[in-house]
Design a protein around this motif. Structure first.
Motif, PDB file in Angstrom:
ATOM      1  N   TYR A   8      32.247 -54.351  -3.978  1.00 27.03           N
ATOM      2  CA  TYR A   8      32.505 -55.195  -5.144  1.00 27.03           C
ATOM      3  C   TYR A   8      33.815 -55.964  -4.985  1.00 27.03           C
ATOM      4  O   TYR A   8      33.889 -57.167  -5.262  1.00 27.03           O
ATOM      5  CB  TYR A   8      32.573 -54.360  -6.426  1.00 27.03           C
ATOM      6  CG  TYR A   8      31.342 -53.522  -6.702  1.00 27.03           C
ATOM      7  CD1 TYR A   8      30.069 -54.013  -6.454  1.00 27.03           C
ATOM      8  CD2 TYR A   8      31.449 -52.231  -7.220  1.00 27.03           C
ATOM      9  CE1 TYR A   8      28.942 -53.251  -6.704  1.00 27.03           C
ATOM     10  CE2 TYR A   8      30.335 -51.462  -7.468  1.00 27.03           C
ATOM     11  CZ  TYR A   8      29.088 -51.966  -7.214  1.00 27.03           C
ATOM     12  OH  TYR A   8      27.977 -51.202  -7.460  1.00 27.03           O
ATOM     13  N   ASP A   9      34.871 -55.266  -4.540  1.00 28.09           N
ATOM     14  CA  ASP A   9      36.181 -55.902  -4.386  1.00 28.09           C
ATOM     15  C   ASP A   9      36.170 -56.978  -3.312  1.00 28.09           C
ATOM     16  O   ASP A   9      36.977 -57.912  -3.354  1.00 28.09           O
ATOM     17  CB  ASP A   9      37.254 -54.859  -4.057  1.00 28.09           C
ATOM     18  CG  ASP A   9      37.607 -53.982  -5.252  1.00 28.09           C
ATOM     19  OD1 ASP A   9      37.194 -54.323  -6.375  1.00 28.09           O
ATOM     20  OD2 ASP A   9      38.290 -52.957  -5.060  1.00 28.09           O
ATOM     21  N   GLN A  47      36.211 -60.681  -4.148  1.00 27.06           N
ATOM     22  CA  GLN A  47      37.463 -61.377  -4.460  1.00 27.06           C
ATOM     23  C   GLN A  47      37.947 -62.202  -3.261  1.00 27.06           C
ATOM     24  O   GLN A  47      38.771 -63.102  -3.422  1.00 27.06           O
ATOM     25  CB  GLN A  47      38.534 -60.358  -4.838  1.00 27.06           C
ATOM     26  CG  GLN A  47      38.282 -59.619  -6.139  1.00 27.06           C
ATOM     27  CD  GLN A  47      38.700 -60.420  -7.361  1.00 27.06           C
ATOM     28  OE1 GLN A  47      39.659 -61.168  -7.333  1.00 27.06           O
ATOM     29  NE2 GLN A  47      37.973 -60.253  -8.447  1.00 27.06           N
ATOM     30  N   GLY A  82      39.419 -61.235 -12.732  1.00 28.50           N
ATOM     31  CA  GLY A  82      39.427 -60.155 -11.760  1.00 28.50           C
ATOM     32  C   GLY A  82      40.808 -59.855 -11.209  1.00 28.50           C
ATOM     33  O   GLY A  82      41.065 -58.742 -10.728  1.00 28.50           O
ATOM     34  N   THR A 131      42.357 -56.887 -13.152  1.00 29.67           N
ATOM     35  CA  THR A 131      41.684 -55.585 -13.182  1.00 29.67           C
ATOM     36  C   THR A 131      41.402 -55.043 -11.787  1.00 29.67           C
ATOM     37  O   THR A 131      40.661 -54.074 -11.643  1.00 29.67           O
ATOM     38  CB  THR A 131      40.351 -55.691 -13.960  1.00 29.67           C
ATOM     39  OG1 THR A 131      39.513 -56.683 -13.345  1.00 29.67           O
ATOM     40  CG2 THR A 131      40.588 -56.075 -15.411  1.00 29.67           C
ATOM     41  N   THR A 132      41.989 -55.676 -10.766  1.00 24.53           N
ATOM     42  CA  THR A 132      41.730 -55.265  -9.393  1.00 24.53           C
ATOM     43  C   THR A 132      43.032 -54.903  -8.693  1.00 24.53           C
ATOM     44  O   THR A 132      43.929 -55.741  -8.557  1.00 24.53           O
ATOM     45  CB  THR A 132      41.035 -56.389  -8.595  1.00 24.53           C
ATOM     46  OG1 THR A 132      39.851 -56.801  -9.283  1.00 24.53           O
ATOM     47  CG2 THR A 132      40.676 -55.915  -7.202  1.00 24.53           C
ATOM     48  N   TYR A 133      43.123 -53.658  -8.256  1.00 28.65           N
ATOM     49  CA  TYR A 133      44.275 -53.251  -7.462  1.00 28.65           C
ATOM     50  C   TYR A 133      44.224 -53.968  -6.116  1.00 28.65           C
ATOM     51  O   TYR A 133      43.178 -54.070  -5.496  1.00 28.65           O
ATOM     52  CB  TYR A 133      44.277 -51.739  -7.250  1.00 28.65           C
ATOM     53  CG  TYR A 133      44.520 -50.945  -8.519  1.00 28.65           C
ATOM     54  CD1 TYR A 133      45.789 -50.877  -9.074  1.00 28.65           C
ATOM     55  CD2 TYR A 133      43.475 -50.283  -9.156  1.00 28.65           C
ATOM     56  CE1 TYR A 133      46.020 -50.161 -10.247  1.00 28.65           C
ATOM     57  CE2 TYR A 133      43.697 -49.561 -10.321  1.00 28.65           C
ATOM     58  CZ  TYR A 133      44.966 -49.501 -10.859  1.00 28.65           C
ATOM     59  OH  TYR A 133      45.183 -48.805 -12.019  1.00 28.65           O
ATOM     60  N   SER A 159      44.937 -57.169  -5.774  1.00 31.33           N
ATOM     61  CA  SER A 159      44.732 -58.601  -5.987  1.00 31.33           C
ATOM     62  C   SER A 159      46.050 -59.351  -5.784  1.00 31.33           C
ATOM     63  O   SER A 159      47.136 -58.757  -5.721  1.00 31.33           O
ATOM     64  CB  SER A 159      44.200 -58.861  -7.401  1.00 31.33           C
ATOM     65  OG  SER A 159      45.184 -58.517  -8.374  1.00 31.33           O
ATOM     66  N   TRP A 169      35.200 -51.886 -15.396  1.00 28.64           N
ATOM     67  CA  TRP A 169      36.292 -52.821 -15.114  1.00 28.64           C
ATOM     68  C   TRP A 169      37.481 -52.628 -16.063  1.00 28.64           C
ATOM     69  O   TRP A 169      38.535 -53.218 -15.855  1.00 28.64           O
ATOM     70  CB  TRP A 169      35.797 -54.254 -15.245  1.00 28.64           C
ATOM     71  CG  TRP A 169      34.973 -54.723 -14.091  1.00 28.64           C
ATOM     72  CD1 TRP A 169      34.877 -54.173 -12.849  1.00 28.64           C
ATOM     73  CD2 TRP A 169      34.111 -55.870 -14.081  1.00 28.64           C
ATOM     74  NE1 TRP A 169      34.007 -54.895 -12.061  1.00 28.64           N
ATOM     75  CE2 TRP A 169      33.527 -55.938 -12.782  1.00 28.64           C
ATOM     76  CE3 TRP A 169      33.776 -56.839 -15.019  1.00 28.64           C
ATOM     77  CZ2 TRP A 169      32.635 -56.936 -12.417  1.00 28.64           C
ATOM     78  CZ3 TRP A 169      32.891 -57.836 -14.661  1.00 28.64           C
ATOM     79  CH2 TRP A 169      32.318 -57.890 -13.373  1.00 28.64           C
TER      80      TRP A 169
END
Length: 367
Positions: free
Chosen positions: A124-125, A128, A165, A168-170, A172, A206
């Motif tokens: 999923y990540d 990005q 995103g 909420t994404t480590y 990023s 999320w």
């Protein structure tokens, strides 16, 4: 992780995690996992069909096996699958209030629990990394204090609000520039997102909650920051390549929220977000009526090769300088309307200046 999804939700999302994990193992050595990730998740409103098919196939296989071994003719889809589907609908989609429940402590995404979900999370990540996304702060020495509270207002919605995103994404671009913020940010989304099978589980995973004044205020009282795409479904309907249209003139709830809690307002603009998909003005009148009266947005769009895969355009996420708000006499109290209007006007001016400074091929249209 902060908490776990209900058992039935975990069962329902497991086939998606399993598919994502397998796809990651297959595509990662080929270097195509970002594209495949977005191709899958870009059509996430239809992902529930995969879970339904998965369990239909499993239960059918179990029934066939029992018939072959013991001559037991039992339709497991009727006697097991249907009751579980009804139980999921009642217990999760109707009764469960996790999307409206705020607890003290860390916000943000729910961590992976096992090898399958950890591998799926990598898949999923990876999405990005498909569109080159980078955060552009207001200055080279920009800093955000993790101990303070912020209301991050994202624009424009586009078909999918890609900049969300980042919060909420480590790992990023935003997380690297401003460490300590991701993990203490609650995202807000429309109620309809929490009433759709699997879409609900994705949004809760999320770190999102329902976009209501009560829930947003509770999150701020718990010491969390907020990220929200202020234009919502209406703004998504105005998405068009080559144009930046935001719905903001009469949108003041996020300003009122910040003033109620003394939180700083942070304008966020995703340059290129509206160029990720091609949209069409077909049946615009009926679709706008449906959006205004039922809160359901149905933009007609496609990406590369007429699929949900977005066009590969760079997205620069502009992070504006925080607008400090006065500390209220009573935390959470409703602010004066004149004060809301003052800061709303100030916010709009700063957003226009931010856009004008970084975007030269189009003007910002505010509706």
């Amino acid at each position: 992780s902060r908490h776990r999804l209900p058992l039935l939700s975990r069962l329902f999302i497991f086939p998606l995690h399993l598919l994502a994990a397998v796809l990651y193992i297959v595509t990662e050595p080929l270097g195509i996992e970002p594209a495949v990730s977005l191709l899958l998740t870009g059509g996430f409103f239809g992902l529930a069909l995969w879970s339904v098919f998965f369990y239909w196939a499993v239960l059918s296989a179990v029934g066939y096996l029992l018939y072959s071994l013991f001559v037991v003719d039992l339709n497991f889809n009727w006697f097991v699958g249907l009751p579980l589907a009804i139980l999921y609908t009642v217990q999760v989609l109707v009764l469960d209030q996790d999307h409206a429940r705020v607890t003290k402590g860390k916000a943000g995404p729910i961590g992976a629990e096992n090898l399958v979900s950890r591998t799926a999370l990598k898949f999923y990540d990876a999405g990005q990394d498909y569109n080159p996304i980078r955060c552009v702060p207001w200055s080279s020495d920009a800093k955000l204090d993790p101990k303070r509270r912020y209301v991050f207002a994202c624009h424009p919605h586009g078909i999918h609000c890609m900049p969300l995103g980042q919060f909420t994404t480590y790992g990023s671009s935003f997380n690297k520039l401003f460490p300590g913020i991701v993990g203490n940010v609650t995202g807000l989304a429309a109620l309809v997102m929490f009433k759709l099978p699997l879409v609900r589980e994705i949004f809760i995973s999320w770190g999102y909650k329902v976009a209501s004044r009560k829930v947003a205020s509770a999150a701020m009282m718990a010491g969390q920051s907020i990220v929200v795409c202020t234009g919502g479904e209406e703004e998504s309907m105005y998405t068009a390549q080559g144009r930046d249209i935001v719905v903001l003139k009469n949108t003041k709830g996020f300003v009122r929220l910040a003033l109620s809690h003394g939180a700083s307002l942070v304008p966020v603009f995703g340059v290129g977000n509206t160029d990720c998909y091609r949209t069409y003005d077909i049946w615009t009148g009926p679709r706008m009526w449906l959006q205004r009266h039922a809160g359901i947005a149905l933009p007609i769009f496609h990406g590369r090769f007429c699929t949900p895969l977005p066009y590969k355009v760079p997205i620069n996420v502009l992070i504006g300088e925080p607008i400090a708000t006065p500390v209220p006499a009573v935390m959470g109290a409703k602010p004066d309307d004149a004060l809301v209007d003052k800061f709303h006007a100030k916010y709009m001016e700063q957003l226009k200046a931010l856009h004008k400074k970084h975007v030269t091929d189009r003007v910002l249209e505010i509706r």
